[in-house]
Motif scaffolding. Structure first.
Motif, PDB file in Angstrom:
ATOM      1  N   LEU A 172       6.449   8.354  -6.918  1.00 19.85           N
ATOM      2  CA  LEU A 172       6.409   7.183  -6.170  1.00 19.85           C
ATOM      3  C   LEU A 172       5.898   6.003  -6.933  1.00 19.85           C
ATOM      4  N   ARG A 173       4.814   6.292  -7.973  1.00 17.84           N
ATOM      5  CA  ARG A 173       4.569   5.288  -8.521  1.00 17.84           C
ATOM      6  C   ARG A 173       5.603   4.745  -9.592  1.00 17.84           C
ATOM      7  N   GLU A 174       6.125   5.605  -9.960  1.00 16.62           N
ATOM      8  CA  GLU A 174       7.188   5.307 -11.427  1.00 16.62           C
ATOM      9  C   GLU A 174       8.276   4.719 -10.775  1.00 16.62           C
ATOM     10  N   ARG A 175       8.787   4.843  -9.464  1.00 16.57           N
ATOM     11  CA  ARG A 175       9.839   4.108  -8.997  1.00 16.57           C
ATOM     12  C   ARG A 175       9.342   2.779  -8.579  1.00 16.57           C
ATOM     13  N   ALA A 176       8.253   2.851  -8.109  1.00 17.04           N
ATOM     14  CA  ALA A 176       7.772   1.482  -7.648  1.00 17.04           C
ATOM     15  C   ALA A 176       7.677   0.348  -8.941  1.00 17.04           C
ATOM     16  N   MET A 177       7.230   1.046  -9.946  1.00 16.21           N
ATOM     17  CA  MET A 177       6.707   0.348 -11.245  1.00 16.21           C
ATOM     18  C   MET A 177       8.562  -0.224 -11.767  1.00 16.21           C
ATOM     19  N   ALA A 178       9.315   0.814 -11.574  1.00 15.90           N
ATOM     20  CA  ALA A 178      10.815   0.572 -12.221  1.00 15.90           C
ATOM     21  C   ALA A 178      11.354  -0.575 -11.511  1.00 15.90           C
ATOM     22  N   ARG A 179      11.098  -0.580 -10.162  1.00 18.54           N
ATOM     23  CA  ARG A 179      11.855  -1.406  -9.244  1.00 18.54           C
ATOM     24  C   ARG A 179      10.787  -2.790  -9.058  1.00 18.54           C
ATOM     25  N   ARG A 180       9.802  -2.831  -9.636  1.00 15.53           N
ATOM     26  CA  ARG A 180       8.791  -3.719  -9.677  1.00 15.53           C
ATOM     27  C   ARG A 180       8.541  -4.243  -7.994  1.00 15.53           C
ATOM     28  N   VAL A 181       8.316  -3.044  -7.249  1.00 13.29           N
ATOM     29  CA  VAL A 181       7.889  -3.191  -6.164  1.00 13.29           C
ATOM     30  C   VAL A 181       6.351  -2.470  -5.932  1.00 13.29           C
ATOM     31  N   THR A 182       5.779  -2.720  -4.717  1.00 11.51           N
ATOM     32  CA  THR A 182       4.541  -1.664  -4.420  1.00 11.51           C
ATOM     33  C   THR A 182       4.752  -0.287  -4.158  1.00 11.51           C
ATOM     34  N   VAL A 183       3.911   0.498  -4.198  1.00 12.06           N
ATOM     35  CA  VAL A 183       3.841   2.032  -3.977  1.00 12.06           C
ATOM     36  C   VAL A 183       4.243   2.234  -2.538  1.00 12.06           C
ATOM     37  N   GLU A 184       3.544   1.206  -1.556  1.00 11.98           N
ATOM     38  CA  GLU A 184       3.658   1.099  -0.138  1.00 11.98           C
ATOM     39  C   GLU A 184       5.400   1.004   0.382  1.00 11.98           C
ATOM     40  N   GLU A 185       5.729  -0.038  -0.614  1.00  9.47           N
ATOM     41  CA  GLU A 185       7.368  -0.177  -0.090  1.00  9.47           C
ATOM     42  C   GLU A 185       8.176   1.131  -0.566  1.00  9.47           C
ATOM     43  N   ILE A 186       7.933   1.720  -1.612  1.00 10.88           N
ATOM     44  CA  ILE A 186       8.622   2.905  -1.997  1.00 10.88           C
ATOM     45  C   ILE A 186       8.394   4.091  -0.573  1.00 10.88           C
ATOM     46  N   ALA A 187       7.166   4.169  -0.466  1.00  9.82           N
ATOM     47  CA  ALA A 187       6.924   5.096   0.385  1.00  9.82           C
ATOM     48  C   ALA A 187       7.590   4.724   1.733  1.00  9.82           C
ATOM     49  N   ARG A 188       7.506   3.346   2.000  1.00 11.54           N
ATOM     50  CA  ARG A 188       8.556   3.206   3.217  1.00 11.54           C
ATOM     51  C   ARG A 188       9.978   3.693   3.088  1.00 11.54           C
ATOM     52  N   ALA A 189      10.371   3.220   1.997  1.00  9.36           N
ATOM     53  CA  ALA A 189      12.113   3.471   1.655  1.00  9.36           C
ATOM     54  C   ALA A 189      12.154   4.879   1.862  1.00  9.36           C
ATOM     55  N   VAL A 190      11.279   5.894   1.291  1.00  7.95           N
ATOM     56  CA  VAL A 190      11.245   7.358   1.388  1.00  7.95           C
ATOM     57  C   VAL A 190      11.221   7.757   2.715  1.00  7.95           C
ATOM     58  N   LEU A 191      10.277   7.242   3.557  1.00  3.86           N
ATOM     59  CA  LEU A 191      10.303   7.544   5.136  1.00  3.86           C
ATOM     60  C   LEU A 191      11.687   7.109   5.890  1.00  3.86           C
ATOM     61  N   ALA A 192      12.047   5.964   5.325  1.00  4.37           N
ATOM     62  CA  ALA A 192      13.170   5.679   6.004  1.00  4.37           C
ATOM     63  C   ALA A 192      14.556   6.524   5.854  1.00  4.37           C
ATOM     64  N   ALA A 193      14.755   6.867   4.488  1.00  2.51           N
ATOM     65  CA  ALA A 193      15.682   7.798   3.917  1.00  2.51           C
ATOM     66  C   ALA A 193      15.533   8.998   4.747  1.00  2.51           C
ATOM     67  N   HIS A 194      14.160   9.536   4.814  1.00  7.96           N
ATOM     68  CA  HIS A 194      14.069  10.778   5.191  1.00  7.96           C
ATOM     69  C   HIS A 194      14.508  10.914   7.047  1.00  7.96           C
ATOM     70  N   ASP A 195      14.232   9.569   7.312  1.00 11.65           N
ATOM     71  CA  ASP A 195      14.491   9.549   8.867  1.00 11.65           C
ATOM     72  C   ASP A 195      16.065   9.489   9.234  1.00 11.65           C
ATOM     73  N   ILE A 196      16.924   8.615   8.280  1.00 10.15           N
ATOM     74  CA  ILE A 196      18.396   8.912   8.195  1.00 10.15           C
ATOM     75  C   ILE A 196      18.728  10.107   8.028  1.00 10.15           C
ATOM     76  N   LEU A 197      18.391  10.643   7.009  1.00  5.78           N
ATOM     77  CA  LEU A 197      18.976  11.949   6.654  1.00  5.78           C
ATOM     78  C   LEU A 197      18.726  13.220   7.438  1.00  5.78           C
ATOM     79  N   GLY A 198      17.689  12.938   8.369  1.00  9.89           N
ATOM     80  CA  GLY A 198      17.243  13.661   9.606  1.00  9.89           C
ATOM     81  C   GLY A 198      16.733  14.928   9.038  1.00  9.89           C
ATOM     82  N   ILE A 199      15.939  14.683   8.077  1.00  7.67           N
ATOM     83  CA  ILE A 199      15.312  16.013   7.527  1.00  7.67           C
ATOM     84  C   ILE A 199      13.882  15.923   8.118  1.00  7.67           C
ATOM     85  N   ASP A 200      13.423  17.296   8.658  1.00  7.67           N
ATOM     86  CA  ASP A 200      12.172  17.019   9.261  1.00  7.67           C
ATOM     87  C   ASP A 200      10.976  16.962   8.229  1.00  7.67           C
ATOM     88  N   PRO A 201       9.840  16.072   8.683  1.00  8.66           N
ATOM     89  CA  PRO A 201       8.772  16.165   7.774  1.00  8.66           C
ATOM     90  C   PRO A 201       8.212  17.801   7.750  1.00  8.66           C
TER      91      PRO A 201
END
Lengths: 205, 391
Positions: A172-201
């Protein structure tokens, strides 16, 4: 010695104060004393739709006929100035009205010059502390939500990519640094993708 | 009841000055000056043809007794104007009495500000007419490190707070703040003077008042300290304190006040001459006596205008009142019941008088709630406080 009171009182001299009160002897006495203290004081009646930007304290006439008005409620909800009630008498209805408008202090009539500086100083202090607390709580709440989202995102990565917790966070942290956003924002993106892909937590998250 | 005129055959006025106790020596001069003004008014035909009649109480320097005495006068002579008080603690005791009874007190002494009552006329200096000028003088001519000594009550505590703020703004420092009691004896200063020798400040700010001030200046002089190295600066050490301690003890020390006996105005020449003629060739005037004198003339003038002592009717006339006082022309400020006054800095001389070091070129507007005591903003023309000039 010059203590915190001196600097606090000094700041009062520069502030803008609004007196919301019918034009009468009490309003005049109140305005005159506020100006003697050095405040930028102005008066308005009837109750305005809004408190002008920059006003730090409002002296609001608490009168039986205006207690229920939508204007009073709107003023109270705007909440960006310390509200000081100006009361004619005290009874349960007056107390309730003061609580409703979120008054942090009260000035009884007839207006007496002596005591106003103290009331204003305490009201601003109480208001500022409450305001600072509210901002801090809002910040903590958003931080708490972010932490929850990071936890959930980590769980998803751990389940999908067989990572341990530290590795998941590192991703999460590496992605955040690469895209110059916060870890929180990357985490939110992961959650959104997860939601769309329909994979159960993963279980337990 | 507009137009209604009081029908008594004289005007009783209440005088609240202590003739006994630790501040009697200075309050007696206020009483003298008030009586002198009353005698002059009466000799000239009184007010609307009727004489002022002084009703004198002696509260003995005790704050609570001032409140009691005020009530007693107003019980006997309802609606009479009160003149008096020296220490702020005594004014604070009379304030609720005059507010409750709708009466009027004329108060002739410099004080710490942060007060406004529609029932009080303030004729002594507010901090922006005294402490600010003193702070400027000290920073320019004395140094940056100050030692504060005061009597423990409301005026010294607040005056110290204001001066400490001003000094801090100029990167100055208060090395110590010590307090004594109003009834402290001479030995109370032994330790303080020892500490002063040790800390070696550039100057001392004294708000020690009454007879205790005499003890302090004497202890300083006895310890061999020199005003040329380390002057004591004060707002309340007037000609009366100097006379009590002896001019040799006071010589070289600094006082900020709106009046000294050495002021050269025609009104002062007449005032000093009349005061000496009435109270003896050795009698000296001072800032407290001068305020007591001109405030009596001011109030009498207002009674003459409206034909009543009723504060409700007197107030509008008082708020427009001005007079050629010994210190210069003074004017009541309609916004705050304080007066436009003439700040000065004086240095005690061997003669017992003060040499004028600086004086305002025009009167300074009173600003009792002056919270931003910046040393620069008191010269702000927009606020009506013109710059100070060297004599």
């Amino acid at each position: 010695m010059a203590g915190p009171a001196t600097s606090y009182l000094r700041s009062i001299r520069a502030i803008s104060v609004l007196v919301v009160h019918p034009k009468d002897r009490d309003a005049e006495d109140l305005l005159a004393q506020l100006r003697r203290i050095g405040c930028q004081a102005s008066a308005v009646w009837p109750i305005p739709a809004d408190v002008p930007v920059g006003v730090r304290a409002v002296f609001l006439s608490i009168r039986p006929e205006t207690l229920d008005s939508p204007q009073v409620r709107r003023l109270a909800q705007a909440g960006h100035a310390a509200m000081i009630g100006v009361t004619e008498y005290e009874n349960p209805a007056t107390v309730e009205a003061l609580l409703t408008v979120g008054a942090v202090a009260v000035v009884p009539k007839p207006i007496r010059a002596i005591g106003l500086l103290t009331t204003l100083a305490l009201a601003l202090s109480v208001y500022d502390k409450a305001d600072a607390s509210a901002k801090r709580i809002a910040k903590l709440e958003s931080r708490l939500t972010a932490l929850k989202e990071i936890e959930q995102a980590k769980s998803i990565l751990m389940a999908r990519s067989r990572l341990n917790e530290a590795q998941a966070y590192a991703v999460l942290r590496e992605r955040a640094m690469a895209r110059r956003v916060t870890v929180e924002e990357i985490a939110r993106a992961v959650l959104a993708a997860h939601d769309i892909l329909g994979i159960d937590p993963p279980a337990g998250s | 009841m507009p137009g209604e005129v009081d029908e008594r055959d004289d005007w009783p006025v209440g005088l609240l000055f202590s003739q006994t106790g630790p501040t009697a020596f200075i309050e007696q001069t206020q009483l003298n000056a008030t009586l002198l003004a009353i005698e002059q008014i009466n000799a000239a035909g009184g007010v609307r043809g009727r004489p002022l009649r002084p009703v004198i109480e002696d509260p003995g320097g005790d704050a609570a007794a001032y409140g009691v005495a005020a009530d007693r006068i107003l019980d006997r002579y309802p609606g009479s104007v009160l003149f008096g008080c020296y220490m702020s603690s005594t004014r604070k005791a009379v304030l609720p009495v005059v507010e409750r009874r709708g009466a009027l007190l004329a108060y002739p002494a410099p004080y710490e500000g942060f007060e406004y009552s529609p029932n009080i006329l303030y004729t002594g200096a507010a901090p922006n007419q005294s402490i600010v000028q003193l702070a400027r003088y000290l920073i320019r001519h004395v140094g940056r490190r100050f030692y504060f000594v005061g009597t423990r009550y409301v005026f010294p505590i607040e005056a110290n707070r204001i001066l400490a703020t001003l000094v801090a703004e100029r990167k100055g420092q208060v090395v110590a703040e010590r307090y004594v009691r109003l009834d402290s004896k001479r030995r109370a200063f032994d330790d303080i003077v020892r500490d002063i020798r040790e800390k070696r400040p550039d100057g001392i700010f004294s708000t020690v008042i009454g007879e205790t001030a005499v003890s302090f200046y004497a202890a300083y002089r006895e310890a061999g300290l020199d005003p040329r190295d380390m002057p004591i600066a004060s707002l309340t050490t007037t000609e009366a304190e100097v006379a009590l301690m002896g001019a040799a003890v006071a010589e070289g020390h600094i006082t900020a006040a709106t009046y000294f006996q050495s002021v050269s105005t025609p009104a002062n020449t007449a005032f000093v001459a009349a005061y000496k003629a009435r109270f003896g060739a050795d009698a000296m005037t001072n800032a407290m006596a001068e305020s007591a004198y001109f405030q009596t003339l001011l109030v009498a003038q207002a009674i003459e205008t409206v034909g009543s002592q009723d504060p409700g009717r007197l107030r509008p006339a008082l708020l427009q009142a001005g007079i050629a006082a010994p210190q210069g022309h003074v004017q009541v400020d309609a916004d705050n019941n304080h007066c436009w006054l003439w700040p000065r800095i004086g240095r005690a001389e061997a003669s017992g008088e003060f040499a004028l070091l600086e004086e305002a070129s025009v009167p300074v507007k009173p600003d009792p709630y002056m919270l931003t005591h910046g040393l620069d903003d008191w010269g702000d023309a927009a606020r009506g406080t013109p710059a100070f000039q060297r004599v």
